[in-house]
Design an enzyme around this catalytic site. Structure first.
Site, mmCIF file in Angstrom:
data_model
loop_
_atom_site.group_PDB
_atom_site.id
_atom_site.type_symbol
_atom_site.label_atom_id
_atom_site.label_comp_id
_atom_site.label_asym_id
_atom_site.label_seq_id
_atom_site.Cartn_x
_atom_site.Cartn_y
_atom_site.Cartn_z
ATOM 1 N N HIS A 88 -7.207 2.787 3.655
ATOM 2 C CA HIS A 88 -7.001 3.625 4.844
ATOM 3 C C HIS A 88 -8.311 3.857 5.610
ATOM 4 O O HIS A 88 -8.293 4.156 6.800
ATOM 5 C CB HIS A 88 -6.450 5.007 4.454
ATOM 6 C CG HIS A 88 -4.979 5.039 4.185
ATOM 7 N ND1 HIS A 88 -4.416 4.517 3.045
ATOM 8 C CD2 HIS A 88 -3.946 5.558 4.905
ATOM 9 C CE1 HIS A 88 -3.099 4.712 3.078
ATOM 10 N NE2 HIS A 88 -2.794 5.343 4.198
ATOM 11 N N CYS B 15 -4.276 -1.928 -1.840
ATOM 12 C CA CYS B 15 -4.395 -0.523 -2.226
ATOM 13 C C CYS B 15 -5.394 -0.436 -3.384
ATOM 14 O O CYS B 15 -5.169 -1.010 -4.446
ATOM 15 C CB CYS B 15 -3.022 -0.017 -2.666
ATOM 16 S SG CYS B 15 -3.041 1.634 -3.358
ATOM 17 N N GLU C 235 -2.808 9.179 7.984
ATOM 18 C CA GLU C 235 -1.349 9.051 8.094
ATOM 19 C C GLU C 235 -0.789 9.953 9.192
ATOM 20 O O GLU C 235 0.216 9.637 9.814
ATOM 21 C CB GLU C 235 -0.673 9.358 6.742
ATOM 22 C CG GLU C 235 -0.885 8.270 5.678
ATOM 23 C CD GLU C 235 -0.105 6.975 5.945
ATOM 24 O OE1 GLU C 235 0.906 7.017 6.668
ATOM 25 O OE2 GLU C 235 -0.523 5.915 5.427
ATOM 26 N N CYS D 180 -10.986 2.675 -0.154
ATOM 27 C CA CYS D 180 -9.562 2.941 0.102
ATOM 28 C C CYS D 180 -9.232 2.201 1.393
ATOM 29 O O CYS D 180 -10.010 2.256 2.359
ATOM 30 C CB CYS D 180 -9.325 4.442 0.281
ATOM 31 S SG CYS D 180 -7.680 4.854 0.921
ATOM 32 N N ASP E 262 0.888 -1.167 0.000
ATOM 33 C CA ASP E 262 0.000 0.000 0.000
ATOM 34 C C ASP E 262 0.926 1.217 0.000
ATOM 35 O O ASP E 262 2.149 1.078 0.128
ATOM 36 C CB ASP E 262 -0.886 -0.011 1.261
ATOM 37 C CG ASP E 262 -1.811 1.197 1.322
ATOM 38 O OD1 ASP E 262 -2.376 1.561 0.278
ATOM 39 O OD2 ASP E 262 -1.957 1.803 2.404
ATOM 40 N N SER E 263 0.315 2.401 -0.093
ATOM 41 C CA SER E 263 1.139 3.609 0.006
ATOM 42 C C SER E 263 1.616 3.813 1.451
ATOM 43 O O SER E 263 2.647 4.443 1.666
ATOM 44 C CB SER E 263 0.328 4.821 -0.445
ATOM 45 O OG SER E 263 -0.813 4.968 0.374
HETATM 46 N N1 DGL Z 1 -4.741 3.049 0.715
HETATM 47 C C1 DGL Z 1 -4.668 3.235 -0.685
HETATM 48 C C2 DGL Z 1 -5.954 2.942 -1.394
HETATM 49 O O1 DGL Z 1 -6.620 2.021 -1.009
HETATM 50 C C3 DGL Z 1 -3.886 4.456 -1.159
HETATM 51 C C4 DGL Z 1 -4.297 5.749 -0.590
HETATM 52 C C5 DGL Z 1 -3.407 6.908 -1.028
HETATM 53 O O2 DGL Z 1 -2.181 6.812 -0.862
HETATM 54 O O3 DGL Z 1 -3.958 7.885 -1.540
HETATM 55 O O4 DGL Z 1 -6.297 3.550 -2.361
#
Ligand code: DGL
Length: 274
Positions: free
Chosen positions: A190, A79, A156, A188, A16-17
């Site tokens: 996150h 992600c 984050e 997402c 993931d990021s």
């Molecule tokens: N958590 C990731 C997703 O599901 C990436 C979020 C990001 O870095 O913008 O899209």
């Protein structure tokens, strides 16, 4: 040549990021407790959601090259943004199985309701990946996608309980509530970290779909199909990031329940496939 037992013991790669993919990792711990995992967080380059499709594709190729060098047996794209923008392309380029999160999420959403809201990063929302996947499964449902650019930075920065986060969430959910949605998809990885905030703003009748649960179910199925589910004890999860390892370790502890050892990997030094 690998024997199947060596394949069984090989880790699953997951990326993931940043800390978003930990929502998927937690599902692996629950559903596939024997699997060893290598987790990569591209923290030096987050958020992915405001990047161009070309940048996202390049980052994903770099990560997959590295995963390949680590001899993973399968990759979970933890992600949505990478799955929406790069999955179809990189699947043709790499030999190992690569699982995306959008389709399992879309399938789960369709089994939950008929008026589906999707909250996602700007890149995922713009790609229309969820709407397409959902409509292909059931063209009779209605889908509303909302781009939520502030959520990933807030998670984050660990500002989950900040009153500002509630206000931002309220403004993102408002158009979905006006449409009287019956289902909300975390588009997402996150966003499940924001579950208490989002739940507090939604009527109790709205079902929340976490695609993390469903991508890991799909992974379990794939491991069975390929006959490579690990029947031995797993290794401790290996964590690697492109940014600051201490920062990642500190922010992960609340989601993992332990402080991870985190190493740094500089991907672009490894060379990129073109
Ligand atoms: N958590 C990731 C997703 O599901 C990436 C979020 C990001 O870095 O913008 O899209």
């Amino acid at each position: 040549m690998f024997t199947s037992s060596i394949f069984e013991r090989a880790p699953i790669g997951m990326f993931d990021s940043g800390v978003g993919g930990l929502t998927v990792l937690r599902q692996v711990y629950q559903q596939l407790p024997n699997e060893s995992v290598i987790y990569f967080g591209d923290t030096a380059r987050l958020p992915y959601g405001i990047r161009s499709p070309a940048e996202i594709l390049q980052f994903v190729r770099e990560i997959l090259n590295w995963m390949q060098q680590q001899q993973v047996k399968m990759v979970i794209m933890a992600c949505n943004t990478s799955s929406a923008l790069a999955l179809d392309i990189v699947r043709e380029e790499f030999k190992m199985p690569i699982l995306g999160i959008i389709l399992p999420g879309a399938r789960a959403a369709v089994s939950c309701g008929k008026r589906i809201g999707v909250i996602a990063t700007p890149a995922t929302a713009k790609s229309n990946a969820y709407r397409r996947a959902i409509m292909e499964i059931d063209p009779h449902v209605q889908v509303w996608q909302i781009s939520c650019p502030e959520f990933v930075p807030l998670v984050e920065q660990n500002r989950i309980d900040d009153p500002y986060t509630i206000e931002v969430a309220r403004s993102y959910l408002e158009p979905l509530l006006e449409q009287d949605i019956d289902t909300l998809v975390y588009g997402c990885t996150h966003y499940p970290h924001l579950a208490p905030v989002l739940r507090s703003l939604l009527p109790s009748s709205v079902k929340l779909v976490d695609p993390a649960v469903h991508i890991v179910k799909a992974c379990a199925h794939e491991l069975d199909l390929q006959g490579v589910k690990n029947t031995h004890l797993p290794l401790p999860t290996r964590f690697a990031v492109s940014g600051c390892p201490q920062h990642f370790a500190q922010s992960s502890v609340q989601w993992l329940g332990y402080t991870p050892m985190v190493e740094v990997v500089h991907l672009n030094e490894l060379g990129v496939r073109s």
